[in-house]
Design a protein around this motif. Structure first.
Motif, PDB file in Angstrom:
ATOM      1  N   ALA A  95       0.948  -1.117   0.111  1.00 54.22           N
ATOM      2  CA  ALA A  95      -0.011  -0.071  -0.056  1.00 54.22           C
ATOM      3  C   ALA A  95       0.892   1.450   0.186  1.00 54.22           C
ATOM      4  N   ILE A  96       1.947   1.195   0.818  1.00 57.07           N
ATOM      5  CA  ILE A  96       2.873   2.463   1.128  1.00 57.07           C
ATOM      6  C   ILE A  96       3.512   2.502  -0.568  1.00 57.07           C
ATOM      7  N   THR A  97       3.980   1.639  -1.229  1.00 61.53           N
ATOM      8  CA  THR A  97       4.657   1.677  -2.406  1.00 61.53           C
ATOM      9  C   THR A  97       3.712   2.234  -3.330  1.00 61.53           C
ATOM     10  N   PHE A  98       2.325   1.712  -3.445  1.00 63.40           N
ATOM     11  CA  PHE A  98       1.446   2.183  -4.467  1.00 63.40           C
ATOM     12  C   PHE A  98       1.167   3.686  -4.058  1.00 63.40           C
ATOM     13  N   LEU A  99       1.014   3.822  -3.005  1.00 58.83           N
ATOM     14  CA  LEU A  99       0.422   5.332  -2.754  1.00 58.83           C
ATOM     15  C   LEU A  99       1.705   6.565  -2.852  1.00 58.83           C
ATOM     16  N   GLN A 100       3.053   6.037  -2.592  1.00 61.13           N
ATOM     17  CA  GLN A 100       4.328   6.801  -2.825  1.00 61.13           C
ATOM     18  C   GLN A 100       4.256   7.058  -4.359  1.00 61.13           C
ATOM     19  N   HIS A 101       3.886   5.850  -5.158  1.00 57.73           N
ATOM     20  CA  HIS A 101       3.893   6.059  -6.493  1.00 57.73           C
ATOM     21  C   HIS A 101       2.961   7.129  -6.867  1.00 57.73           C
ATOM     22  N   THR A 102       1.648   6.967  -6.409  1.00 60.22           N
ATOM     23  CA  THR A 102       0.558   7.806  -6.923  1.00 60.22           C
ATOM     24  C   THR A 102       0.926   9.272  -6.564  1.00 60.22           C
ATOM     25  N   VAL A 103       1.701   9.785  -5.718  1.00 56.81           N
ATOM     26  CA  VAL A 103       2.112  10.935  -5.236  1.00 56.81           C
ATOM     27  C   VAL A 103       3.155  11.582  -6.103  1.00 56.81           C
ATOM     28  N   GLU A 104       3.971  10.591  -6.497  1.00 57.63           N
ATOM     29  CA  GLU A 104       5.157  11.094  -7.672  1.00 57.63           C
ATOM     30  C   GLU A 104       4.875  10.826  -9.072  1.00 57.63           C
ATOM     31  N   CYS A 105       3.680  10.211  -9.201  1.00 56.90           N
ATOM     32  CA  CYS A 105       3.234  10.042 -10.511  1.00 56.90           C
ATOM     33  C   CYS A 105       3.214  11.200 -11.691  1.00 56.90           C
ATOM     34  N   ARG A 106       3.793  11.188 -12.985  1.00 54.00           N
ATOM     35  CA  ARG A 106       3.654  12.096 -13.788  1.00 54.00           C
ATOM     36  C   ARG A 106       2.350  12.370 -14.592  1.00 54.00           C
ATOM     37  N   HIS A 107       1.601  11.132 -14.519  1.00 55.97           N
ATOM     38  CA  HIS A 107       0.372  11.252 -15.260  1.00 55.97           C
ATOM     39  C   HIS A 107      -0.924  12.011 -14.399  1.00 55.97           C
ATOM     40  N   ARG A 108      -1.694  12.768 -14.971  1.00 51.78           N
ATOM     41  CA  ARG A 108      -2.587  13.390 -14.532  1.00 51.78           C
ATOM     42  C   ARG A 108      -3.646  12.581 -13.718  1.00 51.78           C
ATOM     43  N   TYR A 109      -4.135  11.699 -14.446  1.00 57.21           N
ATOM     44  CA  TYR A 109      -5.090  10.609 -13.638  1.00 57.21           C
ATOM     45  C   TYR A 109      -4.321   9.366 -13.650  1.00 57.21           C
ATOM     46  N   LEU A 110      -4.663   8.753 -12.484  1.00 56.21           N
ATOM     47  CA  LEU A 110      -4.239   7.428 -12.166  1.00 56.21           C
ATOM     48  C   LEU A 110      -4.338   6.353 -13.431  1.00 56.21           C
ATOM     49  N   ASP A 111      -5.530   6.459 -13.979  1.00 54.98           N
ATOM     50  CA  ASP A 111      -5.859   5.394 -15.060  1.00 54.98           C
ATOM     51  C   ASP A 111      -5.125   5.602 -16.421  1.00 54.98           C
ATOM     52  N   GLU A 112      -4.576   6.767 -16.581  1.00 58.18           N
ATOM     53  CA  GLU A 112      -3.595   6.919 -17.530  1.00 58.18           C
ATOM     54  C   GLU A 112      -2.144   6.443 -17.305  1.00 58.18           C
ATOM     55  N   CYS A 113      -2.062   5.821 -16.186  1.00 53.41           N
ATOM     56  CA  CYS A 113      -0.596   5.625 -15.897  1.00 53.41           C
ATOM     57  C   CYS A 113      -0.558   3.809 -16.009  1.00 53.41           C
ATOM     58  N   PRO A 114       0.621   3.323 -16.582  1.00 57.76           N
ATOM     59  CA  PRO A 114       0.784   2.078 -16.891  1.00 57.76           C
ATOM     60  C   PRO A 114       1.053   1.350 -15.444  1.00 57.76           C
ATOM     61  N   ALA A 115       1.951   1.853 -14.567  1.00 59.50           N
ATOM     62  CA  ALA A 115       2.447   1.464 -13.286  1.00 59.50           C
ATOM     63  C   ALA A 115       1.369   1.346 -12.392  1.00 59.50           C
ATOM     64  N   CYS A 116       0.302   2.611 -12.458  1.00 58.96           N
ATOM     65  CA  CYS A 116      -0.511   2.397 -11.440  1.00 58.96           C
ATOM     66  C   CYS A 116      -1.726   1.145 -11.853  1.00 58.96           C
ATOM     67  N   GLU A 117      -1.763   1.346 -13.219  1.00 62.39           N
ATOM     68  CA  GLU A 117      -2.688  -0.006 -13.651  1.00 62.39           C
ATOM     69  C   GLU A 117      -2.233  -1.353 -13.111  1.00 62.39           C
ATOM     70  N   ARG A 118      -0.867  -1.470 -13.112  1.00 66.76           N
ATOM     71  CA  ARG A 118      -0.201  -2.653 -12.728  1.00 66.76           C
ATOM     72  C   ARG A 118      -0.356  -2.861 -11.070  1.00 66.76           C
ATOM     73  N   PHE A 119      -0.365  -1.851 -10.540  1.00 67.15           N
ATOM     74  CA  PHE A 119      -0.638  -1.889  -9.009  1.00 67.15           C
ATOM     75  C   PHE A 119      -2.004  -2.299  -8.875  1.00 67.15           C
ATOM     76  N   VAL A 120      -3.019  -1.626  -9.352  1.00 65.30           N
ATOM     77  CA  VAL A 120      -4.415  -1.829  -9.406  1.00 65.30           C
ATOM     78  C   VAL A 120      -4.822  -3.450  -9.790  1.00 65.30           C
ATOM     79  N   ARG A 121      -4.295  -3.807 -10.704  1.00 65.38           N
ATOM     80  CA  ARG A 121      -4.599  -5.236 -11.133  1.00 65.38           C
ATOM     81  C   ARG A 121      -3.848  -6.430 -10.314  1.00 65.38           C
TER      82      ARG A 121
END
Length: 123
Positions: A95-121
């Protein structure tokens, strides 16, 4: 010797908690000639043990089993709790890893980010 009120105050719990622990078999308490609970040093130490085991996450049935006279049975309960806590730690770290990524993610929306998508799946 302490009354239930004195023991509860010393332990930082309510009196009904000590009564419940006694009712379910997690705590053995002496009675005086009038039937009032009296807490000697041994009962207070037992209550401290119950309290500590509760605070580290054991349920009352687990506490009772962990305090069983047979060490093998007690160790099995504790080992199972350790395994469960280790799984919780893994989940929290994910959870911490995912949240840290979302804070630092360069994408405007999480569903635009391949890494976020991998975390979610992955969950």
């Amino acid at each position: 010797m302490r009354t239930i009120g004195q023991a509860a105050a010393e332990l930082g719990v309510e009196t009904h908690v000590l009564r419940h622990w006694e009712e379910v078999g997690a705590l053995a308490v002496l009675r005086d000639s009038h039937g009032y609970r009296i807490y000697d040093d041994q009962a207070l130490e037992q209550a401290r043990t119950v309290l500590k085991l509760r605070r580290v996450g054991l349920s009352l049935p687990e506490v009772i089993a962990a305090m069983a006279p047979k060490k093998h049975a007690a160790q099995a309960v504790v080992r199972a709790k350790i395994a469960a806590l280790e799984q919780e730690v893994v989940g929290m770290q994910q959870a911490i890893t995912f949240l840290q990524h979302t804070v630092e993610c360069r994408h405007r929306y999480l569903d635009e980010c391949p890494a976020c998508e991998r975390f979610v799946r992955a969950t």
